[in-house]
Scaffold this motif. Sequence first.
Motif, PDB file in Angstrom:
ATOM      1  N   VAL A  97       0.817  -1.223   0.000  1.00 45.74           N
ATOM      2  CA  VAL A  97       0.000   0.000   0.000  1.00 45.74           C
ATOM      3  C   VAL A  97       0.852   1.276   0.000  1.00 45.74           C
ATOM      4  N   PRO A  98       1.760   1.480   0.963  1.00 45.99           N
ATOM      5  CA  PRO A  98       2.556   2.715   0.914  1.00 45.99           C
ATOM      6  C   PRO A  98       3.447   2.805  -0.318  1.00 45.99           C
ATOM      7  N   VAL A  99       3.910   1.653  -0.825  1.00 41.89           N
ATOM      8  CA  VAL A  99       4.782   1.661  -2.003  1.00 41.89           C
ATOM      9  C   VAL A  99       4.015   2.095  -3.246  1.00 41.89           C
ATOM     10  N   VAL A 100       2.807   1.562  -3.427  1.00 40.65           N
ATOM     11  CA  VAL A 100       2.010   1.937  -4.601  1.00 40.65           C
ATOM     12  C   VAL A 100       1.515   3.380  -4.478  1.00 40.65           C
ATOM     13  N   VAL A 101       1.240   3.835  -3.258  1.00 40.77           N
ATOM     14  CA  VAL A 101       0.893   5.244  -3.066  1.00 40.77           C
ATOM     15  C   VAL A 101       2.031   6.130  -3.576  1.00 40.77           C
ATOM     16  N   TRP A 102       3.256   5.733  -3.259  1.00 38.60           N
ATOM     17  CA  TRP A 102       4.430   6.484  -3.734  1.00 38.60           C
ATOM     18  C   TRP A 102       4.551   6.399  -5.253  1.00 38.60           C
ATOM     19  N   VAL A 127      -6.841  -1.300 -14.459  1.00 41.30           N
ATOM     20  CA  VAL A 127      -7.992  -2.138 -14.790  1.00 41.30           C
ATOM     21  C   VAL A 127      -8.907  -2.033 -13.589  1.00 41.30           C
ATOM     22  N   GLY A 128     -10.013  -1.314 -13.760  1.00 38.20           N
ATOM     23  CA  GLY A 128     -10.806  -0.957 -12.594  1.00 38.20           C
ATOM     24  C   GLY A 128      -9.991   0.001 -11.744  1.00 38.20           C
ATOM     25  N   LEU A 129      -9.758  -0.374 -10.503  1.00 37.91           N
ATOM     26  CA  LEU A 129      -8.926   0.440  -9.614  1.00 37.91           C
ATOM     27  C   LEU A 129      -7.526  -0.145  -9.431  1.00 37.91           C
ATOM     28  N   VAL A 130      -7.198  -1.188 -10.178  1.00 42.78           N
ATOM     29  CA  VAL A 130      -5.930  -1.893  -9.994  1.00 42.78           C
ATOM     30  C   VAL A 130      -4.879  -1.375 -10.971  1.00 42.78           C
ATOM     31  N   ASP A 131      -3.724  -0.986 -10.443  1.00 43.06           N
ATOM     32  CA  ASP A 131      -2.579  -0.600 -11.262  1.00 43.06           C
ATOM     33  C   ASP A 131      -1.869  -1.884 -11.681  1.00 43.06           C
ATOM     34  N   THR A 132      -2.119  -2.330 -12.908  1.00 37.55           N
ATOM     35  CA  THR A 132      -1.603  -3.623 -13.356  1.00 37.55           C
ATOM     36  C   THR A 132      -0.081  -3.633 -13.488  1.00 37.55           C
ATOM     37  N   ARG A 133       0.504  -2.501 -13.874  1.00 30.87           N
ATOM     38  CA  ARG A 133       1.966  -2.452 -14.005  1.00 30.87           C
ATOM     39  C   ARG A 133       2.630  -2.605 -12.645  1.00 30.87           C
ATOM     40  N   ALA A 134       2.124  -1.892 -11.644  1.00 39.33           N
ATOM     41  CA  ALA A 134       2.691  -1.987 -10.299  1.00 39.33           C
ATOM     42  C   ALA A 134       2.500  -3.394  -9.737  1.00 39.33           C
ATOM     43  N   ALA A 135       1.315  -3.967  -9.940  1.00 39.13           N
ATOM     44  CA  ALA A 135       1.052  -5.311  -9.428  1.00 39.13           C
ATOM     45  C   ALA A 135       1.987  -6.328 -10.063  1.00 39.13           C
ATOM     46  N   ALA A 136       2.187  -6.228 -11.388  1.00 32.07           N
ATOM     47  CA  ALA A 136       3.052  -7.178 -12.080  1.00 32.07           C
ATOM     48  C   ALA A 136       4.490  -7.078 -11.585  1.00 32.07           C
ATOM     49  N   ALA A 137       4.985  -5.848 -11.403  1.00 35.63           N
ATOM     50  CA  ALA A 137       6.364  -5.666 -10.934  1.00 35.63           C
ATOM     51  C   ALA A 137       6.543  -6.234  -9.534  1.00 35.63           C
ATOM     52  N   LEU A 138       5.576  -5.998  -8.660  1.00 29.42           N
ATOM     53  CA  LEU A 138       5.660  -6.530  -7.297  1.00 29.42           C
ATOM     54  C   LEU A 138       5.662  -8.058  -7.293  1.00 29.42           C
ATOM     55  N   LEU A 139       4.851  -8.652  -8.151  1.00 30.44           N
ATOM     56  CA  LEU A 139       4.752 -10.108  -8.185  1.00 30.44           C
ATOM     57  C   LEU A 139       5.992 -10.759  -8.796  1.00 30.44           C
ATOM     58  N   VAL A 140       6.587 -10.106  -9.784  1.00 25.49           N
ATOM     59  CA  VAL A 140       7.818 -10.634 -10.381  1.00 25.49           C
ATOM     60  C   VAL A 140       8.904 -10.755  -9.320  1.00 25.49           C
ATOM     61  N   GLY A 141       8.957  -9.797  -8.420  1.00 27.71           N
ATOM     62  CA  GLY A 141       9.931  -9.861  -7.341  1.00 27.71           C
ATOM     63  C   GLY A 141       9.559 -10.842  -6.249  1.00 27.71           C
ATOM     64  N   ALA A 142       8.255 -10.977  -5.972  1.00 27.58           N
ATOM     65  CA  ALA A 142       7.815 -11.736  -4.797  1.00 27.58           C
ATOM     66  C   ALA A 142       7.782 -13.245  -4.988  1.00 27.58           C
ATOM     67  N   ASP A 176      -6.408  10.077  -5.254  1.00 28.02           N
ATOM     68  CA  ASP A 176      -6.876   8.756  -5.680  1.00 28.02           C
ATOM     69  C   ASP A 176      -5.816   7.671  -5.526  1.00 28.02           C
ATOM     70  N   ALA A 177      -4.567   8.044  -5.249  1.00 32.38           N
ATOM     71  CA  ALA A 177      -3.491   7.058  -5.138  1.00 32.38           C
ATOM     72  C   ALA A 177      -3.767   6.054  -4.025  1.00 32.38           C
ATOM     73  N   VAL A 178      -4.373   6.493  -2.932  1.00 40.51           N
ATOM     74  CA  VAL A 178      -4.658   5.578  -1.819  1.00 40.51           C
ATOM     75  C   VAL A 178      -5.664   4.520  -2.247  1.00 40.51           C
ATOM     76  N   ARG A 179      -6.693   4.948  -2.970  1.00 40.83           N
ATOM     77  CA  ARG A 179      -7.711   4.003  -3.424  1.00 40.83           C
ATOM     78  C   ARG A 179      -7.113   2.979  -4.389  1.00 40.83           C
ATOM     79  N   VAL A 180      -6.284   3.442  -5.298  1.00 43.22           N
ATOM     80  CA  VAL A 180      -5.637   2.548  -6.258  1.00 43.22           C
ATOM     81  C   VAL A 180      -4.662   1.616  -5.546  1.00 43.22           C
ATOM     82  N   ALA A 181      -3.917   2.140  -4.575  1.00 41.05           N
ATOM     83  CA  ALA A 181      -2.961   1.314  -3.836  1.00 41.05           C
ATOM     84  C   ALA A 181      -3.663   0.198  -3.071  1.00 41.05           C
ATOM     85  N   THR A 182      -4.794   0.502  -2.462  1.00 44.86           N
ATOM     86  CA  THR A 182      -5.535  -0.506  -1.716  1.00 44.86           C
ATOM     87  C   THR A 182      -6.028  -1.613  -2.643  1.00 44.86           C
TER      88      THR A 182
END
Length: 267
Positions: free
Chosen positions: A29-34, A214-229, A42-48
């Motif tokens: 959450v704080p990382v995607v807000v950044w 996609v909706g409220l989801v930042d797909t680029r941020a999600a993909a980058a986080l998952l590639v690392g995780a 709206d960054a908080v809503r997207v981060a959540t």
Amino acid sequence: MDVLALTGIGLLTGVTTVVFGFGGGFVAVPVVVWADAALGADAVRVATATSALVVVVNAGFATAVTPRRVLAALRGSGTLLLLLAVGASAGALATRVAPPAPVRWAFVGYVALTAADLLLRPGFLRPPTRPGAVADGSRPLPVVLGAPVGAIAAFLGVGGSVMTVPAMRRAGHTMHVATALANPLTLAIALPATAVSLSAATVPSAVHTQTHLVGLVDTRAAAALLVGALPVIAVLRRRPLRIPDRPYAWAYIGLLVTVAVAMLLSR
């Protein structure tokens, strides 16, 4: 640079998924807000919303590679999982209409209060020894906690483990068992929350930025986080860290404080 930074943070979310049962959303959450600061309020809503998708994948994968003997502690918890999902659906719907600024402060406030509670109230740093409070994971999380835990976790994006790990710890579980069981419980919260977030209307501010939603989801941020995780989760499940119980509990509290501070600074 944002993608590289998010992938690096993804490595951390992989560690927190396995070691602390956070599923990654709590850190995300704080990382995607950044990363999505250009979205303004709206960054908080997207981060959540984005954190919920990250949690679905991370927690699902972590659950799949958890030994069956550990997951057996949740046998008969169907009602609890259902209530977690119902509460999460309500919480995710509430984020679509709630003002973003209060959600940010509620996130920080909740995490700070949780950390203070774990420090001041007995039962977390040193679990009570009493009849029925056992360390082998045989005592289930109270069903009555299902709906409120799901709703708060989805609304704030803090991840279910912020509530489930302390509750299971006070029920007598070791940190290793409590954090392992947090992933399937968190998955029950994240699945409906993600479905609601993906079906939501994109925030207007995204039109004027390069944020891929996609909706409220930042797909680029999600993909980058998952590639690392995901690789980290696979490795740590095969070769788990051996951490003594009490330092393990202190590390959990330390991470809570760190993330609360990071959320305050991600403006």
